[in-house]
Design an enzyme around this catalytic site. Structure first.
Site, short mmCIF file in Angstrom:
data_model
loop_
_atom_site.label_atom_id
_atom_site.label_comp_id
_atom_site.label_asym_id
_atom_site.label_seq_id
_atom_site.Cartn_x
_atom_site.Cartn_y
_atom_site.Cartn_z
N HIS A 54 -3.26 13.79 9.97
CA HIS A 54 -2.39 14.21 11.08
C HIS A 54 -2.32 13.21 12.22
O HIS A 54 -1.40 13.25 13.03
CB HIS A 54 -2.94 15.49 11.72
CG HIS A 54 -2.98 16.66 10.80
ND1 HIS A 54 -4.11 17.04 10.12
CD2 HIS A 54 -2.02 17.55 10.48
CE1 HIS A 54 -3.84 18.11 9.42
NE2 HIS A 54 -2.59 18.44 9.60
N HIS A 106 -0.29 21.87 17.47
CA HIS A 106 -0.57 21.37 16.12
C HIS A 106 -1.19 19.98 16.25
O HIS A 106 -0.78 19.19 17.12
CB HIS A 106 0.73 21.32 15.32
CG HIS A 106 0.52 20.92 13.88
ND1 HIS A 106 0.32 19.62 13.49
CD2 HIS A 106 0.45 21.66 12.76
CE1 HIS A 106 0.15 19.59 12.18
NE2 HIS A 106 0.22 20.82 11.71
N GLU A 135 -0.95 17.18 14.65
CA GLU A 135 -0.04 16.03 14.64
C GLU A 135 0.72 15.93 15.96
O GLU A 135 0.91 14.84 16.52
CB GLU A 135 0.95 16.15 13.47
CG GLU A 135 1.88 14.94 13.39
CD GLU A 135 3.03 15.14 12.41
OE1 GLU A 135 2.79 15.64 11.30
OE2 GLU A 135 4.16 14.79 12.77
N CYS A 167 9.25 14.15 7.35
CA CYS A 167 8.75 13.45 6.16
C CYS A 167 9.44 14.01 4.92
O CYS A 167 9.38 15.22 4.67
CB CYS A 167 7.25 13.65 6.05
SG CYS A 167 6.57 12.97 4.54
S1 SF4 Z 1 2.93 12.26 3.60
FE1 SF4 Z 1 4.31 13.30 5.01
S2 SF4 Z 1 3.61 15.41 5.10
FE2 SF4 Z 1 1.96 14.21 4.23
S3 SF4 Z 1 0.67 13.68 5.96
FE3 SF4 Z 1 2.11 11.99 5.68
S4 SF4 Z 1 3.81 12.48 7.02
FE4 SF4 Z 1 2.63 14.35 6.81
#
Ligand code: SF4
Length: 299
Positions: free
Chosen positions: A74, A131, A133, A203
């Site tokens: 995160h 959160h 992140e 993402c």
């Molecule tokens: S791959 Fe995507 S969902 Fe997984 S930790 Fe990294 S940014 Fe977050």
């Protein structure tokens, strides 16, 4: 009756990378992780059995120097690195590269505009307040970023001042687009000439899962969604499954399967070819979905 595990469920790249880092670092001696390494109690327990110690920010301030501390996928705000440096801690940084890139983009935006006194900027993060992140992202702006979770919180923004919009990586693409539309409409209603700078930083490792997960949920009669109760990604993906298959059941451990035995028996009495699907969030380990499958097979 058939039981299938969704091939597309399970840890995302960032979480897999952090867990591998923890496993390999544990071979070199004691290791702490700042916060749960993943929002899945069962996986945290597995790693704790291997020696990983989960700590919080208070513990971070009292650890002996040269303690080894893993930072999870995160990411963390700059203040965490500062504390670690002050206390001579050895950091193993497993921040997901996608999150790291997003932190850098927000930081660059903040640095570029922080002195715009005539038109003070508003860096807006579409995300869940508190959160992990999001705390890391806010930290890039000296905690000046405004965190918006839903359209009804938009009255916190001033639509006559510049808006720089980013998103927490695990938010939904639809939610983000709706927020952008709502911002544009508020700007128009106020006859403001501001053009918001929109950065879609969701993402795709998570966003692309929604369609695959919904196809899987549709293809099964009953779906067991396996996820941690603390995982926001699990809650979002579970809701996506329920939308297309109301017979989706949220569970966190194989022991909970037992509570739904009568539902399975009822369905099976009218449908001998009952299809049961097992899927999960980006924080759900494959071994946990397999354990659920084994428990169901025992029926
Ligand atoms: S791959 Fe995507 S969902 Fe997984 S930790 Fe990294 S940014 Fe977050």
């Amino acid at each position: 009756m058939s039981i299938a595990i969704d091939n597309n469920s399970g840890f995302c790249f960032g979480v897999t990378r952090a867990i591998k880092a923890a496993e390999s670092e544990l071979a070199n001696g004691p290791l702490c992780c700042l916060g749960d390494i993943v929002h899945n109690g069962q996986e945290v327990e597995r790693l704790e059995k291997l020696g990983l110690q989960t700590i919080d920010y208070d513990d971070l301030r009292t650890l002996p120097s040269h303690s080894r501390v893993l930072l999870r996928a995160h990411g963390e705000p700059p203040s965490t690195y500062w504390i670690a440096q002050q206390r001579n801690l050895d950091i193993i940084d497993a921040t997901c590269p996608v999150v790291r890139k997003l932190q850098e983009r927000i930081r660059a935006c903040y640095e570029q505009h922080k002195n715009d006194e005539a038109m003070p900027p508003q860096i807006v993060i579409y995300g869940k307040p508190g959160h992990a992140e999001v705390i890391g992202l806010q930290g890039q702006t000296n905690n000046t970023a405004i965190v918006i979770e839903s359209i009804d919180q938009l009255d916190r923004l001033d639509f006559t001042r510049p808006i720089y919009l980013f998103s927490q990586t695990t938010k939904s693409v639809e939610g983000f687009h709706s927020l952008v539309e709502a911002i544009q409409s508020k700007i128009k209603n106020q006859k403001s000439e501001i053009i918001p700078e929109v950065h879609d930083t969701i993402c795709r490792s998570v966003a692309n899962r929604v369609k695959e997960l919904q196809d899987f949920a549709r293809a099964n009669d009953i779906v067991f969604f396996v996820g941690g109760t603390k995982s926001s990604n699990a809650r979002v993906l579970y809701k996506n499954c329920v939308e297309v298959n109301p017979n989706t059941i949220f569970i966190s451990s194989p022991d909970e399967v037992e509570n739904h035995k009568s539902k399975i028996i009822n369905h099976k009495s009218t449908n001998p070819d009952l299809k049961i699907g097992i899927c999960g969030a980006t924080s759900t380990p494959l071994w946990l979905m397999e354990a659920v499958s084994e428990r169901l097979s025992a029926f």
